[in-house]
Design an enzyme around this catalytic site. Structure first.
Site, PDB file in Angstrom:
ATOM      1  N   GLU A 222      14.366   5.016   4.062  1.00 17.95           N
ATOM      2  CA  GLU A 222      13.977   6.551   3.798  1.00 17.95           C
ATOM      3  C   GLU A 222      14.969   7.517   4.570  1.00 17.95           C
ATOM      4  OE1 GLU A 222      11.590   4.241   4.405  1.00 17.95           O
ATOM      5  OE2 GLU A 222      10.070   4.711   2.849  1.00 17.95           O
TER       6      GLU A 222
ATOM      7  N   HIS B  55      -1.435   5.505   6.797  1.00 18.72           N
ATOM      8  CA  HIS B  55      -1.307   5.855   5.532  1.00 18.72           C
ATOM      9  C   HIS B  55      -2.329   7.274   4.887  1.00 18.72           C
ATOM     10  CE1 HIS B  55       1.179   2.604   4.809  1.00 18.72           C
ATOM     11  NE2 HIS B  55       1.319   2.828   3.361  1.00 18.72           N
TER      12      HIS B  55
HETATM   13  C1  LIG Z   1       8.587   2.869   5.514  1.00 17.02           C
HETATM   14  C2  LIG Z   1       7.912   2.557   4.329  1.00 17.02           C
HETATM   15  N1  LIG Z   1       8.410   2.873   3.175  1.00 17.02           N
HETATM   16  C3  LIG Z   1       7.737   2.592   2.177  1.00 17.02           C
HETATM   17  C4  LIG Z   1       6.274   2.098   2.223  1.00 17.02           C
HETATM   18  C5  LIG Z   1       5.512   1.841   0.600  1.00 17.02           C
HETATM   19  N2  LIG Z   1       5.521   0.223   0.431  1.00 17.02           N
HETATM   20  C6  LIG Z   1       4.517  -0.374   0.958  1.00 17.02           C
HETATM   21  S1  LIG Z   1       4.821  -2.047   0.488  1.00 17.02           S
HETATM   22  C7  LIG Z   1       6.291  -1.695  -0.304  1.00 17.02           C
HETATM   23  C8  LIG Z   1       7.158  -2.623  -0.782  1.00 17.02           C
HETATM   24  C9  LIG Z   1       7.706  -3.902   0.293  1.00 17.02           C
HETATM   25  O1  LIG Z   1       8.407  -4.943  -0.365  1.00 17.02           O
HETATM   26  P1  LIG Z   1       8.740  -5.995   0.408  1.00 17.02           P
HETATM   27  O2  LIG Z   1       9.175  -5.966   1.614  1.00 17.02           O
HETATM   28  O3  LIG Z   1       9.345  -7.210  -0.528  1.00 17.02           O
HETATM   29  O4  LIG Z   1       7.226  -6.829   0.719  1.00 17.02           O
HETATM   30  P2  LIG Z   1       6.062  -7.404   0.010  1.00 17.02           P
HETATM   31  O5  LIG Z   1       5.096  -6.144  -0.336  1.00 17.02           O
HETATM   32  O6  LIG Z   1       6.635  -7.950  -1.356  1.00 17.02           O
HETATM   33  O7  LIG Z   1       5.298  -8.445   0.575  1.00 17.02           O
HETATM   34  C10 LIG Z   1       6.631  -0.322  -0.135  1.00 17.02           C
HETATM   35  C11 LIG Z   1       7.988   0.346  -0.527  1.00 17.02           C
HETATM   36  C12 LIG Z   1       6.003   1.738   3.326  1.00 17.02           C
HETATM   37  N3  LIG Z   1       4.712   1.281   3.548  1.00 17.02           N
HETATM   38  N4  LIG Z   1       6.499   1.972   4.387  1.00 17.02           N
END
Ligand SMILES: Cc1ncc(C[n+]2csc(CCOP(=O)(O)OP(=O)(O)O)c2C)c(N)n1
Ligand SMILES: Cc1ncc(C[n+]2csc(CCOP(=O)(O)OP(=O)(O)O)c2C)c(N)n1
Ligand SMILES: [Mg+2]
Ligand SMILES: [Mg+2]
Lengths: 326, 326, 326, 326
Positions: free
Chosen positions: B60, B129
């Protein structure tokens, strides 16, 4: 992929298999609860990734600590959270792990070293660094592990945490569950390198790639890094190659997956892998496996029914636990 | 007449802005190919292509800062922060860079950028959230803050925000995404920033609110009409700039003021409105200025706790009654 | 009696806290070997050693998050953020983690950590190094905010902050570092959080201020005493928790209120004080509540602009006179 | 260290030498102005690092852009900021580059592509990424360069920016001036790797180490990466090994330097290196050099005297340039 052929003792295998089945059964039930509206908001399932939670947790010793993500049911159960605490928390009940205040994304149980699941991507890494600092200062010989996804490896907190842990030589293992997707984006769309593990070289720490579908393999590789950390040799970055069989969250049907990809990975179901190995080694047969699975399913159903009848916290609870009084 | 949701209004405003000016670009996490986690932006990527509608890595700070860099060099970027709770992750770019860039340079730049984010409780997403974040952003001259509460405003304020040559943060209430209005398409036009709307004309008491709280205040007003209390309900629409005139005119008429915030009490935006009343409106006030808000609480996951923490129609009505009695 | 500066008081409080409890640790950028950029902490590293007084890399998110991780595992960390303007860089850890960690876990943790940072204009550091940041932090239940304005308070509030089992942000005003008082060393004791101080007793008008503005308000009060206006000057000392009682008692007596903030107008902390007056103090008020602050301006580098933007004695006196006439 | 033996044309060498002498002369005078209280707050000198600014700027073409740091006088002059705009800004005068609002840490001149110096470590990187995005989208063939120190390579914004630029294949060069110290800390105390350039491998982009004392060498290496970026092949990380001959800021006497270190580096004064090479190649003699130096010193003194007599901005300027009106 690092492969490590040394079989674990039968009892350990049995425990790991059982734990993976518990996680699987719990999450399948959770998906149902979500659709029944008994779980509100969102859930992130780790179905397919159970070997990661279980393999890492098996390395941990009393006093070791963990932080993890919103995709944390598996981590919590593997660390030793009770099914009751988990299910009650999922439904926001007073008897939940966090008295219902945390919910699906915040499974926390300080008594077993689970210092919190986090809903902000990457925020759990600095917290793990701090827990490891305590271990170093108090000379406990304990370590901290922190789980995150491959998508989280692109956020600033990842970089800062690995750097700080490296310079302070802290006993913390950064465990990346690379499940190929961050939400609806395949890793290669957001990450310009093939392996997250290569990023270890930016901090002068070991970075290894491990087959995350193989619980024994996870155990061996993480063990080695844990020993190193306990000896005071500092942190490591461990990338577990894995796959989530379900969508990112809630009702995501994962339309972004290339055709056939899921099917290929289903062949590498972590439960299947360990099960077949145990059968091959004469430690299990199909009937025993089915009995185990069914008994676990039954237990999960029982716990869920129990949790449904548990009371919600009283509304006064809203104003409790904000500050510690005294 | 067509039926349009608040969600549709966002999408339409973005599409129309992208069509109207080729310098408009739009990016964020999973906003392009997947159409956004709230399914607000499907089809934009298909219509405008990957050069103008882009997915970003989870970073971000970098992509909000990149929006600034693009804005000062001729683009008109719109960046999505997904959950408004992630504002703190990009806070330095917002508070120290975007808001101050024009000023520090002595007016060398215009900064025509828009940040969109979804805020608000009520959807069961838990502590990290569900927050409304406008009150974290008020004390930062240089940005504008927009909080649309109706379908037409969602469209019109977002269009104006994107056309504005200053940084504008548009906070969408996630619980309103499914809120629909029957409208004449010709009414989908730009809505000026800094102009509040009187949603209900009344003579006994002024109620100032936004977004979900505005809708609940209108419900409370209907309920109270039956009791002979005639509420004037003002929807601020933009927090910065603030339409002091509309508020003061209303207080001059009613002599009574209740402010309904979806936010904790300390430092909530309602304090600014109360302070305005205590300064320029003091001689008209016939009763204490009351604020209905979340008090000192945080948002918990547990359904009854979440339902309780956000002001509901009864609490709003009670506060209005109390001020009427005072 | 000894002569002590505000700067000395910080150092002494830290040293005494480090001596009193071996779980207290202190870290930040260049705070150890170099003694801090404001030369506040020299000698601590030498006395307490590199395990308890540590320099960090430039990575505010990581080390503030590490303070959280250390706090929940048994340490009592004090982290220095250097310029308070860097708060946004670590904002996610402050707003979403530190403030909420106890709550989300259902009260499983205490979070005994202290963040110190230097704020305030008047030293020529320009737009990004001169801000007062308490107003960015008010709408975040779970943290406490301390703004010491005297030498004894600097010592006593910091000691109490470090001993508190909740996260406390201590904002030091950088222009006061050289401010000295003659004090009896026995007076260097803990000062409770949440208790305002009446710095000057008066009967005509209440002036609420903190830090540099409190000193200037006292100067204005002296000037006005010659004109027959008798000001009561209240130093809040802590923003959260807020001492409503002392403020309301004073308004009950004087019927008039001026608030002096070193902050922009919109969303400034003074709005909360004005809102309090407009609610619980309304029947005592004889005149509009005025706020003296930076209006809509940012802080510019140019000396005459910086001198103008921060309320000075004349502007404060003018506002008090205006409210007295009203 | 990469070395490149190809001599630049005599005229380019002459221009570079002259620019380095201008920067040196300006900064020596600025130090004096600070001590005379004509420059307020702080200053960060790049004396000893001039080859970095000059070598990079020589690569840039019309339309190329730059962001840099508080240690930015050299970057600004090398980009083409006039000595008058710089000196007037240093003193906060209305005729300064930023009308006096920015000061020493915010030298900005949009007309020459200098998009701003930043006082928040690392914040200029995302902004540069955004500027490069504009170039890519508008297909201008332009590039953006962004300067930062080796200390900044530990902050989250560094990581996020390189990742985003790599995945979007943007024409941006990340130029790390590794001057061995971040404030009072030697790099090895905060950074666990020898070369910042190795971090490029985390993003799959080229990372090179260059002798930052040799302007010609800087020019050649940066040129190659710039050509690559202009061809659409994406970003690069370039580490210039250099040294600051003065303290971090203001009155810092740099007691933390090991004995003899400065003396060794003084032998590698970038001005000396280029001068001697030009003398060896018959392009300059000692007398000409002294004449050049003296005439530049005289010009700087003249400009400073002029700037001293320039007016400050009127106080109304405080409220201008916050928002763009219209
Ligand atoms: C700072 C932040 N940005 C965006 C999000 C929204 N978000 C939640 S899970 C996710 C994907 C994360 O992917 P990864 O790190 O590969 O973990 P996975 O969900 O695949 O276990 C995103 C973008 C968030 N929770 N926090
Ligand atoms: C986010 C942030 N943290 C800390 C500081 C304080 N600070 C200013 S300069 C500096 C050192 C930077 O070192 P480096 O990046 O090597 O650049 P150099 O000053 O050596 O050019 C620090 C810590 C800051 N301005 N911003
Ligand atoms: Mg993933
Ligand atoms: Mg440096």
């Amino acid at each position: 992929m690092t492969q490590n052929g040394i079989a674990l003792p039968a009892q350990m295998r049995q425990d790991m298999l059982k734990k993976m089945l518990e996680i699987r059964a719990a999450e399948e039930r959770i998906q149902g609860l979500f659709l029944e509206n008994l779980v509100r908001g969102t859930t992130h399932l780790c179905i397919g990734q159970e070997a990661c939670s279980v393999g890492v947790a098996a390395v941990l010793q009393p006093g070791d600590t963990m932080t993890c993500t919103y995709r944390g049911h598996g981590h919590a159960l593997a660390m030793g959270m009770t099914m009751k605490a988990l299910m009650a928390e999922m439904m926001g009940k007073a008897s939940g792990a966090c008295k219902g205040k945390g919910g699906s994304m915040h499974m926390t149980d300080a008594s077993i070293g689970l210092l919190g699941a986090n809903a902000i991507v990457g925020a759990q890494l600095p917290i793990a660094v701090g827990a490891a600092l305590t271990s170093r200062l108090k000379k406990t010989g304990n370590i901290t592990v922190t789980f995150f996804g491959e998508g989280a490896a692109n956020i600033g907190a990842f970089h800062e945490s690995l750097n700080l842990a490296a310079i302070w030589k802290l006993p913390v293992l950064f465990i990346c569950e690379n499940n190929l997707y961050g939400e609806y984006s395949v890793w290669s769309k957001t990450t310009p390198v093939r392996d997250i593990a290569v990023r270890a070289s930016s901090y002068g720490i070991p970075g290894i790639v491990v087959d995350g579908q193989d619980a024994e393999c996870v155990y061996h590789e993480v063990s080695a890094m844990a020993e190193r950390a306990r000896r005071g040799e500092g942190p490591a970055l461990i990338e577990l190659k894995t796959y989530r069989f379900r969508g990112h969250s809630r009702t995501d049907q994962a339309p972004y997956r290339p055709k056939g990809e899921l099917e290929e990975w289903l062949k590498r179901d972590p439960i299947l892998i360990l099960k077949e190995r145990m059968i091959a080694d004469g430690q299990l047969d199909e009937t025993e496996f089915e009995e185990l699975r069914e008994s676990i399913d039954r237990q999960v159903v029982e716990v869920v029914e129990w949790a449904k009848t548990e009371p919600y916290p009283p509304v006064e609870a809203l104003y409790e636990d904000i500050y510690y009084e005294g | 007449m067509i039926k349009l949701t608040y969600r549709d209004a966002v999408r339409r405003a973005l599409a129309d802005a992208l069509r109207a000016d080729e310098n408009v670009i739009f990016f964020g996490e999973d906003v392009a190919e997947a159409g956004g986690v709230f399914k607000v932006t499907p089809g934009l990527y298909e219509e405008f292509g990957g050069e103008r509608v882009m997915d970003t890595p989870i970073s971000e700070e970098a992509f909000i800062g990149a929006a600034l860099g693009a804005a000062i060099t001729g683009m008109r970027p719109v960046a999505e922060l997904m959950f408004a709770d992630f504002v703190p992750v990009a806070m330095d770019q917002i508070a120290n860079q975007i808001a101050k860039y024009r000023y520090m340079s002595g007016g060398q730049f215009i900064v025509p950028l828009t940040i969109r984010a979804a805020q608000g409780a009520g959807a069961g997403f838990g502590t990290q959230h569900s927050q409304c974040v406008e009150s974290w952003l008020l004390n930062i001259p240089g940005i504008k803050i927009v909080v649309p509460g109706t379908v037409k405003d969602m469209y019109g304020l977002l269009r104006t925000a994107i056309d504005d040559n200053n940084p504008v943060i548009v906070l969408e209430h996630k619980v309103l995404y499914n809120y629909a209005e029957e409208i004449d398409e010709a009414e989908l036009t730009h809505v000026p920033l800094g102009k509040a709307a009187v949603r209900r004309v009344g003579k006994d008491i002024t109620v100032v609110a936004t977004q979900l709280m505005m809708h609940r205040s209108l419900d409370a007003a209907e309920r109270l009409a039956g009791e002979g209390i005639d509420c004037e309900v003002i929807d601020l629409r933009t927090m910065i700039p603030l339409d002091e005139e509309t508020i003061l005119e209303s207080i001059a008429k009613t002599g009574r003021l209740v402010i309904v915030e979806e936010a904790p009490h300390a430092g909530g935006w309602g304090a600014d409105i109360a302070a305005l009343a205590a300064d320029k409106g003091i001689y008209w006030l016939d009763a204490p200025v009351k604020r209905v808000n979340m008090g000192g609480a945080l948002i918990a996951y547990s359904p009854p706790l979440e339902d309780e923490v956000v002001p509901n129609v009864s609490r709003i009505a009670d506060a209005i009654r109390a001020v009427m009695r005072a």
